[in-house]
Design a protein around this motif. Structure first.
Motif, PDB file in Angstrom:
ATOM      1  N   THR A  72      16.179  19.107 -16.365  1.00 35.32           N
ATOM      2  CA  THR A  72      15.719  20.253 -15.592  1.00 35.32           C
ATOM      3  C   THR A  72      16.324  21.550 -16.125  1.00 35.32           C
ATOM      4  OG1 THR A  72      15.507  18.846 -13.625  1.00 35.32           O
ATOM      5  CG2 THR A  72      15.583  21.230 -13.271  1.00 35.32           C
ATOM      6  N   GLU A  84       6.834  23.689  -7.348  1.00 34.24           N
ATOM      7  CA  GLU A  84       5.928  22.679  -6.816  1.00 34.24           C
ATOM      8  C   GLU A  84       4.479  23.137  -6.949  1.00 34.24           C
ATOM      9  OE1 GLU A  84       6.958  21.260  -2.935  1.00 34.24           O
ATOM     10  OE2 GLU A  84       9.104  21.162  -3.397  1.00 34.24           O
ATOM     11  N   TRP A  88       5.073  20.307 -10.203  1.00 34.55           N
ATOM     12  CA  TRP A  88       6.303  19.538 -10.393  1.00 34.55           C
ATOM     13  C   TRP A  88       6.777  18.972  -9.054  1.00 34.55           C
ATOM     14  CZ3 TRP A  88       8.387  18.989 -15.314  1.00 34.55           C
ATOM     15  CH2 TRP A  88       7.815  19.804 -16.291  1.00 34.55           C
ATOM     16  N   ARG A  90       9.969  17.574  -7.080  1.00 37.43           N
ATOM     17  CA  ARG A  90      11.431  17.576  -7.156  1.00 37.43           C
ATOM     18  C   ARG A  90      11.992  16.299  -6.533  1.00 37.43           C
ATOM     19  NH1 ARG A  90      13.958  23.665  -6.607  1.00 37.43           N
ATOM     20  NH2 ARG A  90      12.472  24.660  -8.023  1.00 37.43           N
ATOM     21  N   ARG A  92      15.828  14.566  -5.124  1.00 32.47           N
ATOM     22  CA  ARG A  92      17.147  14.956  -4.628  1.00 32.47           C
ATOM     23  C   ARG A  92      18.273  14.126  -5.217  1.00 32.47           C
ATOM     24  NH1 ARG A  92      16.534  14.655   1.726  1.00 32.47           N
ATOM     25  NH2 ARG A  92      18.766  15.129   1.534  1.00 32.47           N
ATOM     26  N   TYR A 116      19.021  19.191  -8.496  1.00 33.03           N
ATOM     27  CA  TYR A 116      17.766  18.463  -8.303  1.00 33.03           C
ATOM     28  C   TYR A 116      17.187  18.058  -9.659  1.00 33.03           C
ATOM     29  CZ  TYR A 116      15.656  22.978  -9.500  1.00 33.03           C
ATOM     30  OH  TYR A 116      15.318  24.144 -10.130  1.00 33.03           O
ATOM     31  N   LEU A 118      13.355  16.328 -11.492  1.00 29.44           N
ATOM     32  CA  LEU A 118      11.915  16.554 -11.431  1.00 29.44           C
ATOM     33  C   LEU A 118      11.158  15.295 -11.839  1.00 29.44           C
ATOM     34  CD1 LEU A 118      11.922  20.004 -13.255  1.00 29.44           C
ATOM     35  CD2 LEU A 118      11.408  19.688 -10.835  1.00 29.44           C
ATOM     36  N   ASP A 219      11.232  11.316  -2.515  1.00 30.58           N
ATOM     37  CA  ASP A 219      11.996  12.381  -3.156  1.00 30.58           C
ATOM     38  C   ASP A 219      13.329  11.890  -3.727  1.00 30.58           C
ATOM     39  OD1 ASP A 219      13.199  11.994  -0.723  1.00 30.58           O
ATOM     40  OD2 ASP A 219      13.147  14.090  -0.088  1.00 30.58           O
TER      41      ASP A 219
END
Length: 441
Positions: A72, A84, A88, A90, A92, A116, A118, A219
């Protein structure tokens, strides 16, 4: 954005305009993450760059599609829109399953990296990087299949490449005083220059496919540390790990990575192992044959500097061509992009030198920077690979380690190579110290 500069009919060798179009300061062979990143940073610094890609975009690559904070950071450095709204997804952190334990770990809070990661499919991801290099000024040739290097018989240095261009495969020569091999694990260019794979370095294999699934918007990247083959009379624990990455588009990327340290590495059909593993999952996840949206594909993972030297006679190796994959976790994109940025920085500095000996002195720095940056860490990774290649060790580590969240947070930082180089916490200082004292081979 303009169309890629592809010569559908190659100009004749005698045409002065054709010669200038096919000459540059640097030739980069391969427009994957390593090649496009190299070309981007070279072009931003004002160098004339030819970026030669054998296929046409968009094109498929075998990958988990999950990007850690290291990758990233590189995308941010290239000015890529990672919102987003730009498509993309994301993530966590990492969810780890094994030994009957389910542990969810957020990416660490660091000054050096974002907190973060991706997710993006490779067919689209690679094209975005190539177009960004093109916008920076790199001259991109698609459908440009590079063959043999052009070598100066007096010095042994590479001075260009032979290629077949366009759908008609017209023979063309490209010329530059420096060439970057970013042509992946097979790296025909490196082989033609006498650089062969080191057999004492680990190799991995990744196989993956896509399923339509209700888990598509997860996520967290998900890693399964226990990979079971349940097809025989007795369940067998295999070396390697499985992954499930939600793509945010209605599909999940499901795959597995396996190391060649296992005695069963060559004898097993890993596509069948992936099918068997998917069949053991809950039915409502949708990882069933009727929900598969594409074939199972596989690719090699060249790890821990398995091809050296990274610079010789005008040729620099970046990404998979130089065996840059992290042996701890199989991550390749971050190291492909980082090595591309390092190579570009060295080339820019060499280009500014006044004499050939001074330029050569600057270029010889490239492998030294790589070893200073990754050498100790990759040495630790090779030891790690030998340990987990033993299923008994892997089983013990999974059962004992996952029950200790503090230990697993340390392990996450180690495996993902995510520490602050200065001013970090105690975990950072321990990992940084270990990588400094380990041999930089």
């Amino acid at each position: 954005m303009g169309r890629p500069r592809v010569s559908e009919t190659a100009p004749t060798e005698s045409a002065s305009s054709g010669i200038s179009e096919r000459s540059a300061d640097v030739i980069v062979v391969g427009a994957g993450p390593a090649g496009s990143t190299t070309a981007y940073h070279l072009a931003k610094a004002g160098l004339d760059v030819l970026l030669l890609e054998k296929t046409a975009f968009p094109r498929e690559k075998v990958c988990g599609d999950g990007l850690t904070p290291r990758a990233t950071k590189q995308l941010v450095a290239m000015g890529i829109d990672i919102s987003e709204e730009a498509g993309w997804l994301r993530n966590r952190g990492l969810r780890i399953l094994g030994g009957g334990v389910r542990l969810q770990l957020d990416w660490p809070e660091l000054a050096a990296y974002p907190n973060y990661g991706l997710v993006r499919k490779r067919d689209d991801f690679d094209e975005q990087l190539a177009r960004q290099a093109q916008k920076a000024g790199a001259r991109l040739y698609e459908r440009c299949n590079v063959g043999a290097p052009i070598v100066d018989e007096r010095t042994g240095r590479i001075t260009g490449v032979e290629a077949k261009l366009g759908e008609e495969k017209a023979p063309v020569n490209f010329h530059a005083p420096l060439v970057v091999a970013a042509d992946g694990n097979s790296t025909r260019l490196s082989l033609a220059m006498g650089l062969h794979r080191r057999e004492d370095r680990p190799m991995g294999v990744a196989v993956r496919t896509y399923f339509t699934s209700p888990r598509h918007d997860d996520d967290y990247l998900e890693s399964w540390l226990e990979l079971w083959d349940r097809r025989g009379p007795q369940d067998r624990l295999l070396p390697g790990y499985g992954w499930i990455f939600g793509m945010g588009d209605g599909t999940s990327n499901v795959g597995l990575g396996v190391l060649n340290t296992s005695s069963s590495f060559k004898e097993l059909d890993w596509r069948e192992i992936l099918k068997a593993w998917c069949a053991s999952m809950p039915e409502d996840w949708g990882y069933t044959p009727e929900n598969m949206t594409g074939p199972i594909r596989g690719a090699a993972l060249p790890m821990a500097f398995n091809r050296q030297p990274h610079y010789t006679r005008g040729l620099l190796l970046v990404g998979d061509a130089g065996g840059m994959v992290n042996p701890f976790n199989g991550e390749g994109i971050a190291y492909a992009m980082e090595s591309g940025q390092i190579a570009a920085d060295v080339i820019v500095q060499a280009h500014a030198r006044a004499t050939a000996p001074q330029r050569e002195l600057a270029l010889q720095r490239y492998p030294k920077v790589l070893k200073d940056t990754y050498g100790g860490y990759y040495t630790l990774g090779r030891a790690f690979v030998k340990l987990i290649g033993n299923p008994k060790v892997m089983k013990l580590a999974t059962q004992r380690g996952l029950t200790h969240p503090m230990l697993m947070r340390f392990t996450l930082k180690l495996l993902a190579n995510l520490t602050d180089p200065t001013g970090g916490d105690a975990m950072d200082r321990i990992i940084n110290a270990l990588t400094k004292v380990a041999p930089r081979a």
